[in-house]
Design a protein around this motif. Structure first.
Motif, mmCIF file in Angstrom:
data_model
loop_
_atom_site.group_PDB
_atom_site.id
_atom_site.type_symbol
_atom_site.label_atom_id
_atom_site.label_comp_id
_atom_site.label_asym_id
_atom_site.label_seq_id
_atom_site.Cartn_x
_atom_site.Cartn_y
_atom_site.Cartn_z
ATOM 1 N N ASP A 33 9.193 40.397 82.428
ATOM 2 C CA ASP A 33 9.821 41.613 81.918
ATOM 3 C C ASP A 33 11.143 41.866 82.642
ATOM 4 O OD1 ASP A 33 7.473 41.809 80.507
ATOM 5 O OD2 ASP A 33 6.710 43.558 81.573
ATOM 6 N N GLN A 34 11.145 41.651 83.945
ATOM 7 C CA GLN A 34 12.370 41.832 84.725
ATOM 8 C C GLN A 34 13.439 40.834 84.301
ATOM 9 O OE1 GLN A 34 12.254 40.723 88.941
ATOM 10 N NE2 GLN A 34 13.323 42.629 89.437
ATOM 11 N N LEU A 35 13.024 39.589 84.040
ATOM 12 C CA LEU A 35 13.980 38.594 83.551
ATOM 13 C C LEU A 35 14.563 39.035 82.212
ATOM 14 C CD1 LEU A 35 15.306 35.789 83.832
ATOM 15 C CD2 LEU A 35 13.302 34.829 82.692
ATOM 16 N N ALA A 36 13.715 39.571 81.339
ATOM 17 C CA ALA A 36 14.203 40.061 80.047
ATOM 18 C C ALA A 36 15.202 41.191 80.235
ATOM 19 C CB ALA A 36 13.025 40.530 79.194
ATOM 20 N N SER A 37 14.992 42.027 81.247
ATOM 21 C CA SER A 37 15.912 43.151 81.482
ATOM 22 C C SER A 37 17.272 42.672 81.976
ATOM 23 C CB SER A 37 15.307 44.120 82.505
ATOM 24 O OG SER A 37 15.347 43.582 83.819
ATOM 25 N N ARG A 38 17.324 41.448 82.509
ATOM 26 C CA ARG A 38 18.577 40.882 83.007
ATOM 27 C C ARG A 38 19.252 39.986 81.976
ATOM 28 N NH1 ARG A 38 17.980 39.024 89.237
ATOM 29 N NH2 ARG A 38 20.156 38.523 88.777
ATOM 30 N N GLY A 39 18.600 39.808 80.824
ATOM 31 C CA GLY A 39 19.150 38.933 79.800
ATOM 32 C C GLY A 39 18.754 39.395 78.420
ATOM 33 N N VAL A 40 18.423 38.430 77.573
ATOM 34 C CA VAL A 40 18.110 38.723 76.177
ATOM 35 C C VAL A 40 16.722 38.205 75.850
ATOM 36 C CG1 VAL A 40 19.230 36.586 75.395
ATOM 37 C CG2 VAL A 40 18.917 38.462 73.787
ATOM 38 N N ARG A 41 16.019 38.961 75.025
ATOM 39 C CA ARG A 41 14.723 38.532 74.498
ATOM 40 C C ARG A 41 14.845 38.358 72.992
ATOM 41 N NH1 ARG A 41 10.356 41.282 72.235
ATOM 42 N NH2 ARG A 41 11.203 43.323 72.848
ATOM 43 N N PHE A 42 14.412 37.198 72.500
ATOM 44 C CA PHE A 42 14.415 36.947 71.062
ATOM 45 C C PHE A 42 13.060 37.346 70.485
ATOM 46 C CE2 PHE A 42 17.935 34.293 72.347
ATOM 47 C CZ PHE A 42 18.828 34.420 71.285
ATOM 48 N N SER A 43 13.078 38.199 69.491
ATOM 49 C CA SER A 43 11.838 38.703 68.904
ATOM 50 C C SER A 43 11.315 37.808 67.787
ATOM 51 C CB SER A 43 12.053 40.118 68.357
ATOM 52 O OG SER A 43 13.021 40.116 67.314
ATOM 53 N N ARG A 44 12.137 36.868 67.322
ATOM 54 C CA ARG A 44 11.715 36.002 66.220
ATOM 55 C C ARG A 44 12.016 34.545 66.562
ATOM 56 N NH1 ARG A 44 13.770 38.588 60.615
ATOM 57 N NH2 ARG A 44 15.778 37.967 61.491
ATOM 58 N N ALA A 45 11.419 34.091 67.653
ATOM 59 C CA ALA A 45 11.531 32.693 68.052
ATOM 60 C C ALA A 45 10.283 31.954 67.598
ATOM 61 C CB ALA A 45 11.687 32.580 69.564
ATOM 62 N N TYR A 46 10.479 30.724 67.110
ATOM 63 C CA TYR A 46 9.370 29.965 66.529
ATOM 64 C C TYR A 46 9.354 28.527 67.029
ATOM 65 C CZ TYR A 46 8.390 33.657 63.107
ATOM 66 O OH TYR A 46 8.043 34.847 62.512
ATOM 67 N N SER A 47 8.180 27.939 66.889
ATOM 68 C CA SER A 47 7.986 26.505 67.061
ATOM 69 C C SER A 47 7.699 25.935 65.681
ATOM 70 C CB SER A 47 6.803 26.243 67.998
ATOM 71 O OG SER A 47 6.511 24.871 68.087
ATOM 72 N N ALA A 48 8.581 25.088 65.177
ATOM 73 C CA ALA A 48 8.499 24.648 63.785
ATOM 74 C C ALA A 48 7.314 23.727 63.514
ATOM 75 C CB ALA A 48 9.795 23.961 63.374
ATOM 76 N N SER A 49 6.852 23.020 64.518
ATOM 77 C CA SER A 49 5.659 22.182 64.363
ATOM 78 C C SER A 49 4.797 22.440 65.599
ATOM 79 C CB SER A 49 6.046 20.699 64.250
ATOM 80 O OG SER A 49 4.946 19.927 63.819
ATOM 81 N N PRO A 50 3.932 23.473 65.527
ATOM 82 C CA PRO A 50 3.406 24.089 66.737
ATOM 83 C C PRO A 50 2.188 23.425 67.386
ATOM 84 C CG PRO A 50 2.749 25.367 64.824
ATOM 85 C CD PRO A 50 3.626 24.263 64.324
ATOM 86 N N THR A 51 2.348 22.179 67.820
ATOM 87 C CA THR A 51 1.469 21.592 68.822
ATOM 88 C C THR A 51 2.351 20.883 69.849
ATOM 89 O OG1 THR A 51 1.124 19.543 67.576
ATOM 90 C CG2 THR A 51 -0.555 21.281 67.318
ATOM 91 N N CYS A 52 1.732 20.442 70.941
ATOM 92 C CA CYS A 52 2.493 20.012 72.116
ATOM 93 C C CYS A 52 3.514 18.922 71.816
ATOM 94 C CB CYS A 52 1.531 19.527 73.203
ATOM 95 S SG CYS A 52 0.374 20.785 73.795
ATOM 96 N N ILE A 53 3.074 17.827 71.191
ATOM 97 C CA ILE A 53 3.945 16.662 71.053
ATOM 98 C C ILE A 53 5.129 16.918 70.129
ATOM 99 C CG2 ILE A 53 4.039 14.276 70.226
ATOM 100 C CD1 ILE A 53 1.257 13.862 71.418
ATOM 101 N N PRO A 54 4.916 17.364 68.877
ATOM 102 C CA PRO A 54 6.100 17.570 68.018
ATOM 103 C C PRO A 54 7.003 18.685 68.511
ATOM 104 C CG PRO A 54 4.099 18.376 66.947
ATOM 105 C CD PRO A 54 3.659 17.608 68.145
#
Length: 488
Positions: A33-54
């Motif tokens: 939370d403190q890091l977010a207060s010193r920078g930017v938080r993206f509310s709509r960030a995604y992983s396009a193929s959501p498992t570890c390898i891809p």
């Protein structure tokens, strides 16, 4: 002017909503939370193929799943990418170090890093043993642990599986926990690095991925916390045929409340432990006098369903699985802002390259968001010249789950059956109401279907002929241009 340093912090299987600064009702992450207060938080960030390898392939190459070829989870496919984030920074004169989870093959592939201190997750180490290979050849943590606790020590003798929802506290001294190991080794790099060079440090934690075995203090603080019931959609029967009630590693199960409470306590406990270890690592930046000239990015490779809609683990197109946290801070980045652009793991490489003053290679398909967060170009909205929607996919249960979102709506198409789903993410962020059969949504559904046809046109699977979606086509987790390369 001294070139900036770069610290990329990566968690594994961390849901995008699991930050207290984002309003999560249970998990407590004061230092992130403190890091977010010193920078930017993206509310709509995604992983396009959501498992570890891809997901990690997109991170390290800056490419979409279709381009890097990994559109599902498949082990033992070599990572033969000529262009990687670390490789470009190494060529630019950066001292490059990775610590923690890589999940590549061969396991010792460096992906352009000058040095890797590897922590392979439990499953990879177990597989090495089953194949008659020395686990020390695929992992640096296990030999280190044996130096600490004796030659017979392991980190999987408590019996918790690396994909199980069963949880229990860590059974060894806290300083030997894998999360602490990664932070400690990363901090040691800061001590012994060449101070004449800028550095790129990739600290990659296996947590909060199972096994759910955080230190006892972190586990216990969540056991008695009031937790809201996970959402259950009106479409929950869609995956019922895949349910395995007696399997604690199941993708689909209606788990009893007590077991789910312990799983969530283990999951959230891991997050709090990671949060504290990140605080330690950031304090080490201060100690060495490099914090102000260091870009810091915190991400995850994907999320975790954690009982939403009776689903577990990852790979699914739903928010619990596909949405990830993304925090970004550093020189010139204003503090405390929240951005709603659709960003994805492929965008990390061009962003960090721009931080270093390095032009992105032609193979990179992601877009840098550095200028946007510094207020140098564009604003959110229709005139921002940012992507209007995002395509994701993953092979699951023998078919490809294809999805599109603009952050307000989400469309899902199942390549095997042709089944469609449509969600209003503004009115229904937990995706409990499927609007695909609602007559009033017919035009919206048709628009998204046409958009997916355009996205998939020309793909080798034959999902479309350019006019319509074609269900029933055979699928594979790695596309032919990757697997054929392996055979050459």
């Amino acid at each position: 002017m001294t070139a900036p340093n770069i610290l990329l912090l990566m968690a594994d299987q961390w849901r995008g909503d699991c930050l207290s600064v984002a309003g999560h009702p249970v998990v407590h992450t004061p230092f992130l939370d403190q890091l977010a207060s010193r920078g930017v938080r993206f509310s709509r960030a995604y992983s396009a193929s959501p498992t570890c390898i891809p997901a990690r392939a997109s991170l390290h190459t800056g490419m979409t799943p279709a381009s890097h070829g990994r559109v599902g989870y498949q082990d033992y496919v070599p990572w033969d990418y000529d262009v990687t984030l670390a490789g470009e920074l190494t060529r630019a004169g950066y001292q490059t170090q990775a610590v923690g989870k890589m999940h590549v093959y061969p396991e010792r592939s460096q992906l352009g890093f000058q040095n890797v201190i590897l922590h392979s997750p439990t499953g990879i180490v177990r597989m090495a043993r089953q194949q008659g290979r020395d686990p020390g050849l695929v992992d640096d943590y296990l030999p280190w642990l044996r130096q600490q606790l004796g030659r017979d020590a392991t980190f999987f003798d408590h019996g918790i599986d690396s994909n199980s929802y069963v949880a229990r506290p860590w059974d060894k001294p806290e300083h030997t926990h894998p999360t602490t190991f990664v932070a400690t080794q990363a901090a040691d790099f800061l001590r012994r690095r060449d101070p004449r060079k800028p550095f790129f440090l990739f600290a990659s934690f296996n947590a909060p991925h199972p096994p759910y075995d955080p230190p006892g203090w972190a586990f216990e603080q969540y056991l008695d916390r009031e937790m809201p019931d996970p959402p259950v959609g009106d479409w929950v029967e869609l995956f019922a045929r895949h349910a395995k009630p007696a399997d604690p590693t199941a993708w689909v199960a209606d788990v009893d409340a007590a077991t789910l409470r312990r799983a969530r306590a283990g999951y959230y406990g891991h997050m709090t432990h990671v949060d504290h270890q990140i605080a330690y690592l950031l304090a080490e930046l201060e100690h060495h006098g490099v914090r102000e000239n260091t870009y810091i990015c915190f991400i995850s490779d994907h999320g975790e369903m954690m009982g939403d809609h009776h689903l577990y683990r990852k790979g699914f197109p739903y928010e619990g699985s596909a949405r990830i946290p993304l925090l970004f801070a550093g020189p010139g980045v204003p503090g405390g802002s929240v951005r709603d652009e659709l960003v994805e793991l492929r965008d990390i490489m061009p962003t960090l390259l721009e931080c270093a003053g390095v032009d992105p290679p032609a193979s990179v398909e992601g877009e840098s968001f550095l200028g946007r967060v510094r207020g140098e170009v564009g604003v959110s909205g229709e005139d921002s010249q940012w992507r209007g929607d995002l395509h994701g996919e993953h092979v699951m249960f023998g078919e490809s789950q294809q999805w599109l979102t603009d952050g307000r709506s989400k469309y899902v198409w199942f390549s095997g059956s042709g089944h469609e789903q449509l969600f209003d993410l503004v009115a229904d962020p937990e995706e409990t109401r499927d609007l695909a059969r609602d007559p009033s949504s017919a035009d919206t559904l048709a628009w998204w279907r046409a958009r997916l046809v355009a996205e998939l046109d020309g793909r080798e699977e034959g999902f479309t002929d350019g006019r319509r979606l074609i269900p029933g086509r055979p699928v594979r987790a790695c596309l032919a241009h990757v697997t054929d390369h392996r055979q050459e």
